[in-house]
Design a protein around this motif. Structure first.
Motif, PDB file in Angstrom:
ATOM      1  N   THR A  45       9.345   1.535 -17.041  1.00 15.48           N
ATOM      2  CA  THR A  45       9.497   1.715 -15.599  1.00 15.48           C
ATOM      3  C   THR A  45       8.292   2.436 -15.007  1.00 15.48           C
ATOM      4  OG1 THR A  45      11.881   1.836 -15.897  1.00 15.48           O
ATOM      5  CG2 THR A  45      11.016   2.637 -13.811  1.00 15.48           C
ATOM      6  N   ALA A  46       7.832   3.496 -15.659  1.00 19.28           N
ATOM      7  CA  ALA A  46       6.687   4.260 -15.152  1.00 19.28           C
ATOM      8  C   ALA A  46       5.436   3.396 -15.097  1.00 19.28           C
ATOM      9  CB  ALA A  46       6.444   5.484 -16.023  1.00 19.28           C
ATOM     10  N   LEU A  47       5.167   2.666 -16.169  1.00 16.58           N
ATOM     11  CA  LEU A  47       3.970   1.834 -16.212  1.00 16.58           C
ATOM     12  C   LEU A  47       3.970   0.817 -15.072  1.00 16.58           C
ATOM     13  CD1 LEU A  47       1.352   0.811 -17.492  1.00 16.58           C
ATOM     14  CD2 LEU A  47       2.759  -0.634 -18.986  1.00 16.58           C
ATOM     15  N   TYR A  48       5.056   0.081 -14.911  1.00 13.96           N
ATOM     16  CA  TYR A  48       5.095  -0.951 -13.883  1.00 13.96           C
ATOM     17  C   TYR A  48       5.126  -0.363 -12.479  1.00 13.96           C
ATOM     18  CZ  TYR A  48       5.386  -4.419 -17.521  1.00 13.96           C
ATOM     19  OH  TYR A  48       5.093  -5.220 -18.606  1.00 13.96           O
ATOM     20  N   LYS A  49       5.672   0.824 -12.326  1.00 14.64           N
ATOM     21  CA  LYS A  49       5.648   1.502 -11.023  1.00 14.64           C
ATOM     22  C   LYS A  49       4.210   1.843 -10.657  1.00 14.64           C
ATOM     23  CE  LYS A  49       7.106   5.690  -8.660  1.00 14.64           C
ATOM     24  NZ  LYS A  49       7.599   7.034  -8.827  1.00 14.64           N
ATOM     25  N   TRP A  50       3.455   2.389 -11.619  1.00  9.21           N
ATOM     26  CA  TRP A  50       2.059   2.735 -11.372  1.00  9.21           C
ATOM     27  C   TRP A  50       1.237   1.494 -11.054  1.00  9.21           C
ATOM     28  CZ3 TRP A  50       1.223   6.326 -16.209  1.00  9.21           C
ATOM     29  CH2 TRP A  50       2.018   7.471 -16.062  1.00  9.21           C
ATOM     30  N   VAL A  51       1.493   0.400 -11.767  1.00 13.37           N
ATOM     31  CA  VAL A  51       0.771  -0.851 -11.517  1.00 13.37           C
ATOM     32  C   VAL A  51       1.075  -1.336 -10.101  1.00 13.37           C
ATOM     33  CG1 VAL A  51       0.609  -3.295 -12.159  1.00 13.37           C
ATOM     34  CG2 VAL A  51       0.627  -1.527 -13.946  1.00 13.37           C
ATOM     35  N   GLN A  52       2.334  -1.298  -9.711  1.00 10.94           N
ATOM     36  CA  GLN A  52       2.750  -1.765  -8.387  1.00 10.94           C
ATOM     37  C   GLN A  52       2.153  -0.885  -7.287  1.00 10.94           C
ATOM     38  OE1 GLN A  52       4.325  -4.605  -8.088  1.00 10.94           O
ATOM     39  NE2 GLN A  52       4.328  -4.522  -5.876  1.00 10.94           N
ATOM     40  N   GLU A  53       2.133   0.430  -7.492  1.00 10.32           N
ATOM     41  CA  GLU A  53       1.590   1.353  -6.497  1.00 10.32           C
ATOM     42  C   GLU A  53       0.103   1.137  -6.266  1.00 10.32           C
ATOM     43  OE1 GLU A  53       4.370   5.325  -7.014  1.00 10.32           O
ATOM     44  OE2 GLU A  53       2.474   5.215  -8.098  1.00 10.32           O
ATOM     45  N   ARG A  54      -0.592   0.672  -7.269  1.00 10.65           N
ATOM     46  CA  ARG A  54      -2.036   0.500  -7.168  1.00 10.65           C
ATOM     47  C   ARG A  54      -2.443  -0.953  -6.917  1.00 10.65           C
ATOM     48  NH1 ARG A  54      -0.430   4.678  -9.635  1.00 10.65           N
ATOM     49  NH2 ARG A  54      -1.600   6.612  -9.649  1.00 10.65           N
ATOM     50  N   LYS A  55      -1.470  -1.787  -6.631  1.00 10.11           N
ATOM     51  CA  LYS A  55      -1.745  -3.180  -6.316  1.00 10.11           C
ATOM     52  C   LYS A  55      -2.467  -3.240  -4.973  1.00 10.11           C
ATOM     53  CE  LYS A  55       0.595  -7.597  -5.868  1.00 10.11           C
ATOM     54  NZ  LYS A  55       1.902  -8.256  -5.848  1.00 10.11           N
ATOM     55  N   GLU A  56      -3.541  -3.983  -4.914  1.00  8.10           N
ATOM     56  CA  GLU A  56      -4.360  -4.026  -3.707  1.00  8.10           C
ATOM     57  C   GLU A  56      -3.777  -4.961  -2.668  1.00  8.10           C
ATOM     58  OE1 GLU A  56      -8.346  -4.946  -4.879  1.00  8.10           O
ATOM     59  OE2 GLU A  56      -8.683  -2.914  -5.612  1.00  8.10           O
ATOM     60  N   ILE A  57      -3.908  -4.538  -1.411  1.00 13.26           N
ATOM     61  CA  ILE A  57      -3.437  -5.304  -0.263  1.00 13.26           C
ATOM     62  C   ILE A  57      -4.626  -5.436   0.679  1.00 13.26           C
ATOM     63  CG2 ILE A  57      -1.815  -5.357   1.669  1.00 13.26           C
ATOM     64  CD1 ILE A  57      -0.164  -3.259   0.072  1.00 13.26           C
ATOM     65  N   SER A  58      -4.965  -6.656   1.086  1.00 11.56           N
ATOM     66  CA  SER A  58      -6.088  -6.848   2.004  1.00 11.56           C
ATOM     67  C   SER A  58      -5.572  -6.892   3.438  1.00 11.56           C
ATOM     68  CB  SER A  58      -6.817  -8.144   1.691  1.00 11.56           C
ATOM     69  OG  SER A  58      -7.434  -8.047   0.436  1.00 11.56           O
ATOM     70  N   VAL A  59      -6.154  -6.028   4.279  1.00 14.28           N
ATOM     71  CA  VAL A  59      -5.776  -5.953   5.679  1.00 14.28           C
ATOM     72  C   VAL A  59      -7.055  -5.915   6.495  1.00 14.28           C
ATOM     73  CG1 VAL A  59      -4.537  -4.613   7.413  1.00 14.28           C
ATOM     74  CG2 VAL A  59      -3.740  -4.612   5.055  1.00 14.28           C
ATOM     75  N   GLU A  60      -7.324  -6.992   7.234  1.00  8.69           N
ATOM     76  CA  GLU A  60      -8.491  -7.067   8.110  1.00  8.69           C
ATOM     77  C   GLU A  60      -9.754  -6.501   7.456  1.00  8.69           C
ATOM     78  OE1 GLU A  60      -7.812  -5.586  12.033  1.00  8.69           O
ATOM     79  OE2 GLU A  60      -5.838  -6.484  12.135  1.00  8.69           O
ATOM     80  N   GLN A  61     -10.197  -7.109   6.414  1.00  8.42           N
ATOM     81  CA  GLN A  61     -11.424  -6.756   5.699  1.00  8.42           C
ATOM     82  C   GLN A  61     -11.364  -5.376   5.058  1.00  8.42           C
ATOM     83  OE1 GLN A  61     -14.262  -7.198   8.814  1.00  8.42           O
ATOM     84  NE2 GLN A  61     -14.186  -9.414   8.773  1.00  8.42           N
ATOM     85  N   GLU A  62     -10.197  -4.797   4.939  1.00  9.19           N
ATOM     86  CA  GLU A  62      -9.996  -3.488   4.305  1.00  9.19           C
ATOM     87  C   GLU A  62      -9.034  -3.691   3.150  1.00  9.19           C
ATOM     88  OE1 GLU A  62     -10.787   0.480   3.910  1.00  9.19           O
ATOM     89  OE2 GLU A  62     -11.478  -0.646   5.648  1.00  9.19           O
ATOM     90  N   THR A  63      -9.307  -3.081   2.020  1.00 12.28           N
ATOM     91  CA  THR A  63      -8.428  -3.199   0.863  1.00 12.28           C
ATOM     92  C   THR A  63      -7.705  -1.879   0.649  1.00 12.28           C
ATOM     93  OG1 THR A  63      -9.933  -4.778  -0.165  1.00 12.28           O
ATOM     94  CG2 THR A  63      -8.316  -3.748  -1.595  1.00 12.28           C
ATOM     95  N   LEU A  64      -6.374  -1.951   0.630  1.00 13.85           N
ATOM     96  CA  LEU A  64      -5.523  -0.780   0.433  1.00 13.85           C
ATOM     97  C   LEU A  64      -4.594  -1.034  -0.741  1.00 13.85           C
ATOM     98  CD1 LEU A  64      -4.384  -0.349   4.146  1.00 13.85           C
ATOM     99  CD2 LEU A  64      -6.126   0.983   2.987  1.00 13.85           C
ATOM    100  N   THR A  65      -4.103   0.033  -1.319  1.00 10.23           N
ATOM    101  CA  THR A  65      -3.072  -0.106  -2.337  1.00 10.23           C
ATOM    102  C   THR A  65      -1.734   0.252  -1.702  1.00 10.23           C
ATOM    103  OG1 THR A  65      -3.246   2.186  -3.072  1.00 10.23           O
ATOM    104  CG2 THR A  65      -4.674   0.586  -4.176  1.00 10.23           C
TER     105      THR A  65
END
Length: 96
Positions: A45-65
């Motif tokens: 659970t911890a590993l996949y939570k950390w992976v999900q939290e750091r998944k990148e999201i692209s928003v108007e030429q900006e990349t966020l997790t």
């Protein structure tokens, strides 16, 4: 990797943000989840939570997790509360 040892708490091990990010990087470079979990003493659970939290999201030429988005939502909430307090204070001072 050395230097990524969790701090022992009363019930569970605590990992620094730097350590969590390094473990997620290992996951993305192809190390299997079972290898990571056994090497660092993590639960699934911890590993996949950390992976999900750091998944990148692209928003108007900006990349966020997802973690960045969560932090931004918290900051927005704080600023809205501060604005409400200031509005109330202005009302009080305007009456004087």
């Amino acid at each position: 990797m050395k230097g990524c040892v969790g701090k022992l708490g009363t019930k569970q091990t605590r990992y620094t943000e730097e350590c969590k990010s390094m473990i997620v990087d290992l996951y993305h470079t192809g190390k299997t989840p079972s290898e990571i979990m056994s090497e660092y003493g993590l639960g699934k659970t911890a590993l996949y939570k950390w992976v999900q939290e750091r998944k990148e999201i692209s928003v108007e030429q900006e990349t966020l997790t997802a973690m960045d988005v969560r932090k931004l939502k918290i900051r927005i909430r704080e600023l809205e509360e501060e604005n409400d307090i200031l509005k109330k204070a202005m009302t009080i001072f305007a009456k004087k």
